[in-house]
Design an enzyme around this catalytic site. Structure first.
Site, PDB file in Angstrom:
ATOM      1  N   ARG A 165       0.829  -1.209   0.000  1.00 43.17           N
ATOM      2  CA  ARG A 165       0.000   0.000   0.000  1.00 43.17           C
ATOM      3  C   ARG A 165       0.865   1.261   0.000  1.00 43.17           C
ATOM      4  NH1 ARG A 165      -2.139  -3.726  -1.095  1.00 43.17           N
ATOM      5  NH2 ARG A 165      -4.017  -4.679  -0.274  1.00 43.17           N
ATOM      6  N   SER A 238     -11.290  -0.055   3.271  1.00 41.79           N
ATOM      7  CA  SER A 238     -10.427  -0.454   4.386  1.00 41.79           C
ATOM      8  C   SER A 238      -9.735   0.779   4.955  1.00 41.79           C
ATOM      9  CB  SER A 238      -9.390  -1.468   3.917  1.00 41.79           C
ATOM     10  OG  SER A 238     -10.016  -2.635   3.427  1.00 41.79           O
ATOM     11  N   GLU A 334      -4.909   3.811   6.160  1.00 42.59           N
ATOM     12  CA  GLU A 334      -4.721   3.614   4.724  1.00 42.59           C
ATOM     13  C   GLU A 334      -5.145   4.820   3.896  1.00 42.59           C
ATOM     14  OE1 GLU A 334      -6.134   0.408   1.354  1.00 42.59           O
ATOM     15  OE2 GLU A 334      -5.590  -0.326   3.330  1.00 42.59           O
TER      16      GLU A 334
END
Length: 344
Positions: A165, A238, A334
């Site tokens: 990520r 998420s 995130e």
């Protein structure tokens, strides 16, 4: 040059549905329009924020200066080889529609990434991933405008510095504006169905032969069951990354929590399930005013209506601190935080 709008409500420009405004906003479809918008911002001495689909952001306050929304379109096959096909998509293309387009053309590779919200241009920033597949696995190259050098640069996989990520674009926010992305897809499917719960869903089909479209349908079904539709309840998907810990840390946690999901990595480290940790800490389904934790997937924070960015971040910080206290594991946010909070 396309019209610049002032004091624009951003509620419909972020999937969390947070009501903040942009001082100025412009939607661009071409490189020429982008350069004109950047030149205007420089003349006005406005800071610049670039938005794609707004699916991975949390607005902490008003977005100052000029917000540029990438609306470029276009998908095409660049070349064909015996086993693979090179495709290119413009930054403003919808990611899920690209996955469906690839399947319609008999190309495999993107099926595990079906139904991920957002645009093609945003996908390399986060190195999006799901069910054992990351963008980096399929990536060939991209073109991006470098605001520091005023040049269009081509990035190969190594130059993107992909990690979990993460990418060079995320580590240098605002410098690079992605224009188009190229992916290497397969003519013959090499399906990845070893990641729970996709593996279970695949076995339940009873199919023995590889079928990329079935995998895509299963992924969509799983995601719809676990992740709330942002058109019905605001969310950014998420909210926390799955933490990666040393193997000895994972073993200690497993000894105390035998049911804890663990995913050994090639580096020897172990990836944990952030959603499981949050669930075990008792946060799943909790509601605090306008914000809350999704009852079906504790990894998702939701906006029940009228939530402000500071409320979202306060809840996220309390969850993070509680997981540290209970498990000794740090969770990392995130989504990207945008906007300057108003101080009084």
């Amino acid at each position: 040059m396309t019209a610049v709008r002032d004091a624009v409500d951003l509620s419909n420009y972020n999937t969390f549905g947070i009501r903040e405004h942009a001082d100025h906003l412009i939607e661009v479809e071409t490189l020429s329009q982008l350069l004109d918008a950047l030149a205007l911002a420089e003349r006005k001495r406005w800071p610049v924020t670039v938005l794609g689909g707004g699916s991975n952001i949390v607005l902490a306050g008003p977005v100052r200066g000029l917000t540029i929304c990438m609306r470029s379109r276009g998908r095409r096959v660049l070349s064909r080889a015996d086993e693979s096909v090179l495709i290119e998509a413009a930054a403003g293309e919808n990611w899920h529609r690209l996955t469906m387009w690839a399947l319609d053309h008999g190309l495999s590779g993107l099926e595990n990434l079906s139904l991920i919200p957002g645009t093609v241009g945003a996908s390399p920033v986060q190195n999006i991933g799901a069910y054992g597949v990351e963008l980096a696995d399929l990536f060939d190259s991209l073109d991006a405008y470098d605001r520091d050098t005023a040049q269009v640069l081509r990035f190969d996989r190594q130059a993107c510095e992909f990690a979990y990520r993460d990418s060079v674009f995320k580590r240098h926010p605002g410098r690079f504006i992605i224009l188009c992305v190229r992916l290497r897809l397969l003519r013959t499917p090499q399906l990845r169905v070893d990641y729970e719960p996709l593996r279970t869903a695949w076995h339940e089909t009873g199919l023995a032969r590889a079928d990329a479209r079935v995998v895509a349908e299963l992924v969509c079904r799983i995601r719809r069951a676990k992740l709330p539709d942002p058109t019905r309840i605001g969310n950014a998907g998420s909210f926390f990354k799955n933490p990666v810990v040393a193997s000895d840390v994972a073993q200690t946690l497993l000894a105390a929590n035998p049911a804890m999901p663990c995913y050994p990595q090639q580096t020897g480290s172990v990836k944990l399930a952030a959603g499981w940790l949050i669930d075990q800490a008792g946060w799943r389904g909790l509601r605090r005013g306008a914000v809350g934790v999704n009852p079906d997937q504790a990894l998702v924070l939701v906006n029940h209506g009228g939530a402000r960015g500071e409320e979202v971040m306060a809840l996220a910080e309390d969850i993070r601190a509680d997981v540290v206290r209970r498990f000794g594991v740090e969770l990392e946010m995130e989504p990207q935080l945008l906007g300057l909070p108003i101080t009084h």
